[in-house]
Write a protein that holds these residues in place. Structure first.
Motif, PDB file in Angstrom:
ATOM      1  N   PRO A 163      82.441 -27.228  75.293  1.00  0.00           N
ATOM      2  CA  PRO A 163      81.940 -28.173  76.295  1.00  0.00           C
ATOM      3  C   PRO A 163      81.616 -27.452  77.600  1.00  0.00           C
ATOM      4  O   PRO A 163      82.153 -26.392  77.914  1.00  0.00           O
ATOM      5  N   GLY A 164      80.749 -28.052  78.387  1.00  0.00           N
ATOM      6  CA  GLY A 164      80.388 -27.468  79.682  1.00  0.00           C
ATOM      7  C   GLY A 164      79.443 -28.369  80.432  1.00  0.00           C
ATOM      8  O   GLY A 164      79.194 -29.513  80.050  1.00  0.00           O
ATOM      9  N   ILE A 165      78.900 -27.833  81.539  1.00  0.00           N
ATOM     10  CA  ILE A 165      77.955 -28.586  82.365  1.00  0.00           C
ATOM     11  C   ILE A 165      76.778 -27.698  82.718  1.00  0.00           C
ATOM     12  O   ILE A 165      76.858 -26.466  82.694  1.00  0.00           O
ATOM     13  N   VAL A 166      75.673 -28.331  83.064  1.00  0.00           N
ATOM     14  CA  VAL A 166      74.466 -27.657  83.546  1.00  0.00           C
ATOM     15  C   VAL A 166      73.997 -28.406  84.788  1.00  0.00           C
ATOM     16  O   VAL A 166      73.768 -29.620  84.714  1.00  0.00           O
ATOM     17  N   PRO A 167      73.926 -27.717  85.965  1.00  0.00           N
ATOM     18  CA  PRO A 167      74.218 -26.304  86.212  1.00  0.00           C
ATOM     19  C   PRO A 167      75.715 -26.033  86.214  1.00  0.00           C
ATOM     20  O   PRO A 167      76.522 -26.957  86.329  1.00  0.00           O
ATOM     21  N   SER A 168      76.052 -24.752  86.117  1.00  0.00           N
ATOM     22  CA  SER A 168      77.463 -24.404  85.965  1.00  0.00           C
ATOM     23  C   SER A 168      78.257 -24.537  87.258  1.00  0.00           C
ATOM     24  O   SER A 168      79.472 -24.735  87.217  1.00  0.00           O
ATOM     25  N   ASN A 169      77.599 -24.413  88.437  1.00  0.00           N
ATOM     26  CA  ASN A 169      78.293 -24.533  89.726  1.00  0.00           C
ATOM     27  C   ASN A 169      77.565 -25.562  90.594  1.00  0.00           C
ATOM     28  O   ASN A 169      76.896 -25.226  91.576  1.00  0.00           O
ATOM     29  N   PRO A 170      77.692 -26.830  90.239  1.00  0.00           N
ATOM     30  CA  PRO A 170      76.911 -27.845  90.943  1.00  0.00           C
ATOM     31  C   PRO A 170      77.505 -28.216  92.288  1.00  0.00           C
ATOM     32  O   PRO A 170      78.678 -27.982  92.575  1.00  0.00           O
ATOM     33  N   THR A 171      76.642 -28.800  93.112  1.00  0.00           N
ATOM     34  CA  THR A 171      77.084 -29.423  94.347  1.00  0.00           C
ATOM     35  C   THR A 171      76.899 -30.930  94.206  1.00  0.00           C
ATOM     36  O   THR A 171      76.366 -31.422  93.203  1.00  0.00           O
ATOM     37  N   THR A 172      77.313 -31.645  95.222  1.00  0.00           N
ATOM     38  CA  THR A 172      77.172 -33.100  95.176  1.00  0.00           C
ATOM     39  C   THR A 172      75.715 -33.533  95.180  1.00  0.00           C
ATOM     40  O   THR A 172      75.416 -34.696  94.872  1.00  0.00           O
ATOM     41  N   GLU A 173      74.802 -32.624  95.518  1.00  0.00           N
ATOM     42  CA  GLU A 173      73.378 -32.955  95.538  1.00  0.00           C
ATOM     43  C   GLU A 173      72.688 -32.624  94.215  1.00  0.00           C
ATOM     44  O   GLU A 173      71.502 -32.928  94.055  1.00  0.00           O
ATOM     45  N   ASP A 174      73.390 -31.980  93.277  1.00  0.00           N
ATOM     46  CA  ASP A 174      72.777 -31.552  92.024  1.00  0.00           C
ATOM     47  C   ASP A 174      73.020 -32.571  90.908  1.00  0.00           C
ATOM     48  O   ASP A 174      74.168 -32.976  90.684  1.00  0.00           O
ATOM     49  N   PRO A 175      71.978 -32.982  90.170  1.00  0.00           N
ATOM     50  CA  PRO A 175      72.188 -33.762  88.948  1.00  0.00           C
ATOM     51  C   PRO A 175      72.848 -32.888  87.880  1.00  0.00           C
ATOM     52  O   PRO A 175      72.426 -31.752  87.649  1.00  0.00           O
ATOM     53  N   VAL A 176      73.890 -33.412  87.244  1.00  0.00           N
ATOM     54  CA  VAL A 176      74.698 -32.635  86.297  1.00  0.00           C
ATOM     55  C   VAL A 176      74.555 -33.236  84.903  1.00  0.00           C
ATOM     56  O   VAL A 176      74.615 -34.463  84.723  1.00  0.00           O
ATOM     57  N   LYS A 177      74.388 -32.368  83.921  1.00  0.00           N
ATOM     58  CA  LYS A 177      74.338 -32.765  82.515  1.00  0.00           C
ATOM     59  C   LYS A 177      75.548 -32.175  81.812  1.00  0.00           C
ATOM     60  O   LYS A 177      75.800 -30.965  81.898  1.00  0.00           O
ATOM     61  N   VAL A 178      76.330 -33.029  81.121  1.00  0.00           N
ATOM     62  CA  VAL A 178      77.511 -32.581  80.375  1.00  0.00           C
ATOM     63  C   VAL A 178      77.066 -32.292  78.944  1.00  0.00           C
ATOM     64  O   VAL A 178      76.411 -33.116  78.305  1.00  0.00           O
ATOM     65  N   VAL A 179      77.407 -31.098  78.446  1.00  0.00           N
ATOM     66  CA  VAL A 179      76.928 -30.659  77.132  1.00  0.00           C
ATOM     67  C   VAL A 179      78.106 -30.241  76.254  1.00  0.00           C
ATOM     68  O   VAL A 179      79.218 -30.010  76.740  1.00  0.00           O
ATOM     69  N   ALA A 180      77.834 -30.156  74.938  1.00  0.00           N
ATOM     70  CA  ALA A 180      78.800 -29.633  73.962  1.00  0.00           C
ATOM     71  C   ALA A 180      78.028 -29.310  72.681  1.00  0.00           C
ATOM     72  O   ALA A 180      76.846 -29.689  72.519  1.00  0.00           O
ATOM     73  N   TRP A 181      78.695 -28.598  71.771  1.00  0.00           N
ATOM     74  CA  TRP A 181      78.097 -28.272  70.485  1.00  0.00           C
ATOM     75  C   TRP A 181      78.811 -29.062  69.381  1.00  0.00           C
ATOM     76  O   TRP A 181      80.039 -29.180  69.389  1.00  0.00           O
TER      77      TRP A 181
END
Length: 553
Positions: A147-165
């Motif tokens: 599991p992880g997120i994209v981007p890896s070091n987000p800020t509160t202004e960044d849209p985050v996508k949670v991913v896994a395999w």
């Protein structure tokens, strides 16, 4: 699916209301700590599930909160229900779910979220299991991992996508197969649904993008959350991880300064300045240095042309002799192409002055020489460079008396240099005081100086002869040739009679002279004193060797 959307809408409204309240100027209170639980872990269809949510802030029960209970049964859809507060136990909220006789077997997800004006909303989740329903239709070992997120070091202004395999480890059923997946962040569903996998090749699953508040968050992926699949290895059906969301960095900014801020130089000189580029905020980005407004015929160099703030660079501005004198406002520009084209400037006040004229001058030593007729005199002539004069200078002399000649050793040189002036005086050169002009020419310029040459007359020999009846004084150079010539001149004006008488007289005088010399030695004047300065000088000298004054009797 409609129930799931309704739950998300209600949850979003709850969070939005608490956020708006905070923006209205109310100071944020400690976050609400929520704990959710059921009265037992396993149920059968037709039983009641008692769900309890406790809400506390800093360990103190919180009454009057709005509490929503979210339920995701196996296969969905998700639903949400309000949980009223217990009138007996402060900070406790209850909701009772009645399981129908056909309730799906599997794991049910339960979440509780609480909000109250003046507090930061909180949530929690748990699960319970229903047994006795229809058995799963597939026997497959599902696994979800990395599991992880994209981007890896987000800020509160960044849209985050949670991913896994997701992949099938093993199965006894044919492909393709479908399975449910669910993603939770801090216990709140953020994505999921039913996926159809065509092959056993791993696939990446991900949630819709969204922004998260600053802080550390707990992510959780679940495959087959409702246990519809006969999965003998439930240990790889979940993957949890933490990720951090930080506050956004301030925008990149910098300043530029120059030291010193002004300089005054001569044309042909150079001036140095220290340019300092200082980081004010944000992450460093490359900054390029430029210069504009330089005088004509002027060049410049930077020791560092491009750098990341904070850094310093030495600016050297070099002029030439033909640079136009005047005052110039020189601008140092600092440009950051990667920083949004940000430009900062600093100004230098540069004054270019007219350079002093290059020249030379001549000095001579000693200033006066005194020599007798027939001898030589030497003077040291020095040509001095003025303001870096570098041309050749040719030397000459004027004002020499007749019968005298001069020579320079060397006659030509590059300033600064010295030359020996030699003046040769003949025996026939008239005595006297002479001003000798020494002339230097070179580089389009001509200069001169002078020295004094005193030529002394060679004194004659004076002999005084005395007799008993008269005194005869003869002035000669005391050579036999001179005496004979004198007598020859005397004989040409007389006749033979007179000549005989004269011979007798001369013979008598000669006898008297011989007699006189035997009695009294002749008197010879060997020295005297200057009639002006009183210095002791040789007898018969016409000019004083010390002061140069002409001697008068």
């Amino acid at each position: 699916m409609l129930g799931g959307k309704l739950f998300l809408v209600l949850l979003s409204c709850l969070l939005l209301s608490s956020t708006l309240y905070l923006f209205e100027g109310v100071e944020a209170q400690p976050p609400l700590m929520v704990n959710v639980s059921t009265n037992k872990p396993v149920y059968s269809p037709g039983e009641d599930v008692v769900i309890k949510a406790t809400v506390r802030a800093d360990g103190t029960p919180v009454s009057g909160a709005t509490v929503m209970i979210g339920l995701v049964p196996p296969g969905g859809p998700a639903v949400a229900y309000p949980a009223p507060e217990s009138g007996i136990e402060p900070g406790s909220y209850f909701y009772t779910l009645h399981l129908s006789p056909s309730a799906a077997s599997g794991v049910w997800s339960v979440s509780a979220s609480a909000s109250k004006p003046g507090y930061t909303a909180g949530s929690s989740s748990t699960t319970f299991q229903v047994v006795g329903g229809p058995p799963p239709t597939f026997t497959t070992d599902w696994a979800i991992y990395s599991p992880g997120i994209v981007p890896s070091n987000p800020t509160t202004e960044d849209p985050v996508k949670v991913v896994a395999w997701l992949r099938i480890v093993s199965t006894i059923n044919p492909m393709p197969q479908s399975v449910e997946v669910l993603c939770l962040v801090d216990g709140i569903p953020v994505g999921g649904g039913t996926l159809t996998i065509p092959t056993m090749t791993p696939v990446q699953v991900y949630t819709p993008t969204r922004k998260y508040p600053a802080g550390v968050h707990l992510g959780r992926w679940i495959v087959d959350p409702n246990m519809k699949v006969n999965d003998v290895n439930r240990g790889n059906n979940e993957a949890t991880f933490q990720f951090t969301v930080s506050s956004p960095q301030p925008e990149f900014d910098f300043s530029v300064a120059v030291s010193p801020t002004s300089a005054s130089i001569m044309a042909g000189e150079e001036a140095s300045f220290t340019v300092t580029v200082t980081l004010i905020s944000g992450s460093p980005k490359p900054v390029n240095l430029e210069v504009e407004g330089l005088p004509p015929d002027t060049s410049h160099t930077f020791s560092v042309e491009t750098g990341q703030p904070t850094f310093s660079s030495i600016l050297v501005i070099k002029t030439v002799e033909r640079t136009t004198p005047g005052s110039y406002a020189v601008t140092v520009r600092a440009i950051s192409p990667l920083g949004g084209g940000l430009i900062k400037t600093a100004t230098i006040s540069l004054v270019v002055n007219k350079p002093p004229e290059r020249d030379f001058k001549i000095v001579v030593s000693p200033s006066t020489r005194s020599i007798p007729q027939g001898e030589s005199a030497e003077f040291t002539v020095t040509v001095l460079s003025v303001n870096d004069f570098k041309d050749e200078v040719a030397l000459s002399a004027a004002g020499l008396p007749s019968g005298a000649s001069e020579s320079f050793h060397p006659p030509v040189g590059t300033a600064t240099f010295s030359s020996i002036l030699r003046i040769d005086v003949g025996a026939s050169t008239p005595p006297g005081i002479f001003t000798i002009m020494i002339i230097g020419e070179g580089g389009g310029k001509s200069h001169s100086t002078s020295c004094t040459l005193i030529i002394e007359e060679i004194p004659a020999v004076t002999t005084r002869m005395e007799t008993a009846t008269q005194t005869v004084e003869v002035e000669t150079h005391a050579t036999q040739t001179g005496i004979l010539q004198a007598f020859k001149g005397m004989l040409t004006g007389y006749n033979l009679l007179v000549l005989s008488a004269l011979v007798g007289v001369i013979a008598a005088l000669a006898v008297a002279l011989i007699t006189s010399r035997r009695k009294t030695p002749p008197k010879t004047l060997r020295e005297s004193y200057c009639t002006v300065c009183g210095a002791r000088i040789p007898a018969g000298v016409r000019y004083c060797p010390s002061c140069g004054a002409e001697q008068r009797s």
